[in-house]
Design a protein around this motif. Structure first.
Motif, PDB file in Angstrom:
ATOM      1  N   LEU A 107      28.309  42.762  40.174  1.00  0.00           N
ATOM      2  CA  LEU A 107      29.482  43.133  40.205  1.00  0.00           C
ATOM      3  C   LEU A 107      29.736  44.262  40.935  1.00  0.00           C
ATOM      4  O   LEU A 107      28.869  45.236  41.333  1.00  0.00           O
ATOM      5  CB  LEU A 107      29.706  43.912  38.626  1.00  0.00           C
ATOM      6  CG  LEU A 107      29.217  42.690  37.540  1.00  0.00           C
ATOM      7  CD1 LEU A 107      29.629  43.503  36.376  1.00  0.00           C
ATOM      8  CD2 LEU A 107      30.151  41.419  37.453  1.00  0.00           C
ATOM      9  N   ARG A 137      42.872  39.334  39.168  1.00  0.00           N
ATOM     10  CA  ARG A 137      43.468  40.785  38.456  1.00  0.00           C
ATOM     11  C   ARG A 137      42.630  41.978  39.074  1.00  0.00           C
ATOM     12  O   ARG A 137      42.949  43.144  38.462  1.00  0.00           O
ATOM     13  CB  ARG A 137      43.081  40.731  37.073  1.00  0.00           C
ATOM     14  CG  ARG A 137      43.713  39.383  36.080  1.00  0.00           C
ATOM     15  CD  ARG A 137      43.417  39.461  34.880  1.00  0.00           C
ATOM     16  NE  ARG A 137      43.411  40.942  34.275  1.00  0.00           N
ATOM     17  CZ  ARG A 137      42.816  41.146  33.120  1.00  0.00           C
ATOM     18  NH1 ARG A 137      42.175  40.422  32.433  1.00  0.00           N
ATOM     19  NH2 ARG A 137      43.133  42.425  32.613  1.00  0.00           N
ATOM     20  N   LYS A 138      41.790  41.844  39.847  1.00  0.00           N
ATOM     21  CA  LYS A 138      41.010  43.095  40.454  1.00  0.00           C
ATOM     22  C   LYS A 138      42.080  44.283  40.854  1.00  0.00           C
ATOM     23  O   LYS A 138      43.154  43.805  41.449  1.00  0.00           O
ATOM     24  CB  LYS A 138      40.169  42.830  41.706  1.00  0.00           C
ATOM     25  CG  LYS A 138      40.651  42.263  42.720  1.00  0.00           C
ATOM     26  CD  LYS A 138      39.778  41.963  43.836  1.00  0.00           C
ATOM     27  CE  LYS A 138      40.247  41.226  45.195  1.00  0.00           C
ATOM     28  NZ  LYS A 138      39.163  41.116  46.135  1.00  0.00           N
ATOM     29  N   PRO A 139      41.797  45.503  40.894  1.00  0.00           N
ATOM     30  CA  PRO A 139      40.736  45.893  39.826  1.00  0.00           C
ATOM     31  C   PRO A 139      40.657  45.800  38.348  1.00  0.00           C
ATOM     32  O   PRO A 139      41.845  46.023  37.876  1.00  0.00           O
ATOM     33  CB  PRO A 139      40.492  47.597  40.209  1.00  0.00           C
ATOM     34  CG  PRO A 139      41.998  47.911  40.491  1.00  0.00           C
ATOM     35  CD  PRO A 139      42.756  46.742  40.951  1.00  0.00           C
ATOM     36  N   LEU A 140      39.831  45.148  37.809  1.00  0.00           N
ATOM     37  CA  LEU A 140      39.764  45.040  36.191  1.00  0.00           C
ATOM     38  C   LEU A 140      38.981  46.158  35.612  1.00  0.00           C
ATOM     39  O   LEU A 140      37.927  46.360  36.062  1.00  0.00           O
ATOM     40  CB  LEU A 140      39.106  43.680  36.172  1.00  0.00           C
ATOM     41  CG  LEU A 140      39.130  43.051  34.507  1.00  0.00           C
ATOM     42  CD1 LEU A 140      40.406  42.793  34.258  1.00  0.00           C
ATOM     43  CD2 LEU A 140      38.244  41.805  34.695  1.00  0.00           C
ATOM     44  N   ASP A 180      35.927  50.577  37.416  1.00  0.00           N
ATOM     45  CA  ASP A 180      36.860  49.473  38.122  1.00  0.00           C
ATOM     46  C   ASP A 180      36.209  48.502  38.518  1.00  0.00           C
ATOM     47  O   ASP A 180      35.424  48.409  39.701  1.00  0.00           O
ATOM     48  CB  ASP A 180      37.784  50.063  39.190  1.00  0.00           C
ATOM     49  CG  ASP A 180      39.124  50.837  38.619  1.00  0.00           C
ATOM     50  OD1 ASP A 180      39.377  50.640  37.296  1.00  0.00           O
ATOM     51  OD2 ASP A 180      39.561  51.630  39.187  1.00  0.00           O
ATOM     52  N   LEU A 181      36.148  47.138  38.090  1.00  0.00           N
ATOM     53  CA  LEU A 181      35.552  46.090  38.509  1.00  0.00           C
ATOM     54  C   LEU A 181      36.420  45.435  39.778  1.00  0.00           C
ATOM     55  O   LEU A 181      37.564  44.843  39.511  1.00  0.00           O
ATOM     56  CB  LEU A 181      35.244  44.900  37.468  1.00  0.00           C
ATOM     57  CG  LEU A 181      34.845  43.443  37.872  1.00  0.00           C
ATOM     58  CD1 LEU A 181      33.250  43.508  38.571  1.00  0.00           C
ATOM     59  CD2 LEU A 181      34.785  42.724  36.522  1.00  0.00           C
ATOM     60  N   VAL A 182      35.944  45.380  40.818  1.00  0.00           N
ATOM     61  CA  VAL A 182      36.835  45.089  42.153  1.00  0.00           C
ATOM     62  C   VAL A 182      36.514  43.820  42.559  1.00  0.00           C
ATOM     63  O   VAL A 182      36.940  43.287  43.695  1.00  0.00           O
ATOM     64  CB  VAL A 182      36.724  46.309  43.190  1.00  0.00           C
ATOM     65  CG1 VAL A 182      37.415  47.559  42.459  1.00  0.00           C
ATOM     66  CG2 VAL A 182      35.394  46.421  43.643  1.00  0.00           C
ATOM     67  N   GLY A 183      35.430  43.040  42.406  1.00  0.00           N
ATOM     68  CA  GLY A 183      34.905  41.751  42.742  1.00  0.00           C
ATOM     69  C   GLY A 183      33.449  41.758  42.341  1.00  0.00           C
ATOM     70  O   GLY A 183      32.744  42.402  41.662  1.00  0.00           O
ATOM     71  N   ILE A 202      38.706  37.419  37.798  1.00  0.00           N
ATOM     72  CA  ILE A 202      38.477  38.843  38.308  1.00  0.00           C
ATOM     73  C   ILE A 202      38.993  39.009  39.744  1.00  0.00           C
ATOM     74  O   ILE A 202      39.859  39.986  39.807  1.00  0.00           O
ATOM     75  CB  ILE A 202      36.735  39.075  38.459  1.00  0.00           C
ATOM     76  CG1 ILE A 202      36.256  39.113  36.934  1.00  0.00           C
ATOM     77  CG2 ILE A 202      36.559  40.373  39.044  1.00  0.00           C
ATOM     78  CD1 ILE A 202      34.704  39.328  37.051  1.00  0.00           C
ATOM     79  N   ALA A 203      39.010  37.859  40.396  1.00  0.00           N
ATOM     80  CA  ALA A 203      39.632  38.051  41.833  1.00  0.00           C
ATOM     81  C   ALA A 203      41.090  38.186  41.783  1.00  0.00           C
ATOM     82  O   ALA A 203      41.648  38.876  42.551  1.00  0.00           O
ATOM     83  CB  ALA A 203      39.160  36.651  42.703  1.00  0.00           C
TER      84      ALA A 203
END
Length: 204
Positions: A136, A109-112, A127-130, A106-107
């Motif tokens: 999440l 590729r963010k935002p995932l 958007d998963l940002v971290g 995740i770190a």
């Protein structure tokens, strides 16, 4: 025309291979429109119900290109589809215990893209940002959201979460304080994986 809850559950079982409890969760969530009570029974507008069944499967091309973090909305997450995005994000973002490898992915590729499903249908995007410990960190989705809106994904009845394009059975992390829980989750994923693949093929 109207369709009863019993009939709707049978159709969902036939078309999308859903169990009774899961089918009722889909209906109660409002994916087939509001329910109408007549005596002791509940009915749904048949046209709205057919629109739900007619939603297309999200293409592999989109999934392969976006490689989203896919989360199933479990019973422990009372997601209100009429709530604001911020309210839904508060429900979807808490209580995740992810392995260190996943946190690293995740770190990097963010935002995932995060895509949440209920009964396989997409019900929430972000958007998963971290990560913040077990939570999440989510932000409103980008333009990619349009590619997932009003579709269903071929991963329901599998793991609680997965990142598309990576193994669906990540190994437990011995360094994690949640190692025992992860071992149990890994065992459950192995038991579910063959069933999930079969049901996905059946839907198609």
């Amino acid at each position: 025309m109207w369709i009863s809850t019993t009939e709707a559950v049978l159709r969902l079982a036939d078309v999308h291979v859903l169990g009774e409890a899961q089918a009722k969760r889909v209906l109660r969530a409002g994916l087939a429109g509001p329910r109408h009570r007549v005596g002791s029974a509940y009915f749904y507008e048949n046209e709205r119900f057919e629109e739900l069944l007619a939603r297309p499967r999200c293409s592999d091309e989109v999934l392969d290109r976006r490689q989203p973090f896919i989360a199933r909305v479990g019973r422990q997450r009372p997601l209100d589809l009429k709530a604001t995005w911020e309210e839904q994000a508060a429900v979807m973002g808490t209580g995740w215990h992810l392995p260190l490898l996943t946190a690293f992915q995740i770190a990097v590729r963010k935002p995932l893209p995060l895509v949440a499903t209920l009964g396989a249908w997409v019900v929430f995007t972000a958007d998963l940002v971290g990560l913040n410990r077990a939570d999440l960190r989510l932000e409103p989705p980008g333009d990619w959201e349009a590619e997932f809106a009003h579709t269903w994904l071929p991963i329901e009845n599998g793991p609680t979460w997965t990142i598309w394009g990576t193994p669906v059975t990540p190994r437990a992390d011995p360094m994690s304080v949640d190692y025992d829980a992860q071992v149990a989750a890994d065992r459950e994923r192995r038991e579910l994986s063959s069933t999930a693949r079969l049901r996905a093929r059946t839907r198609e």
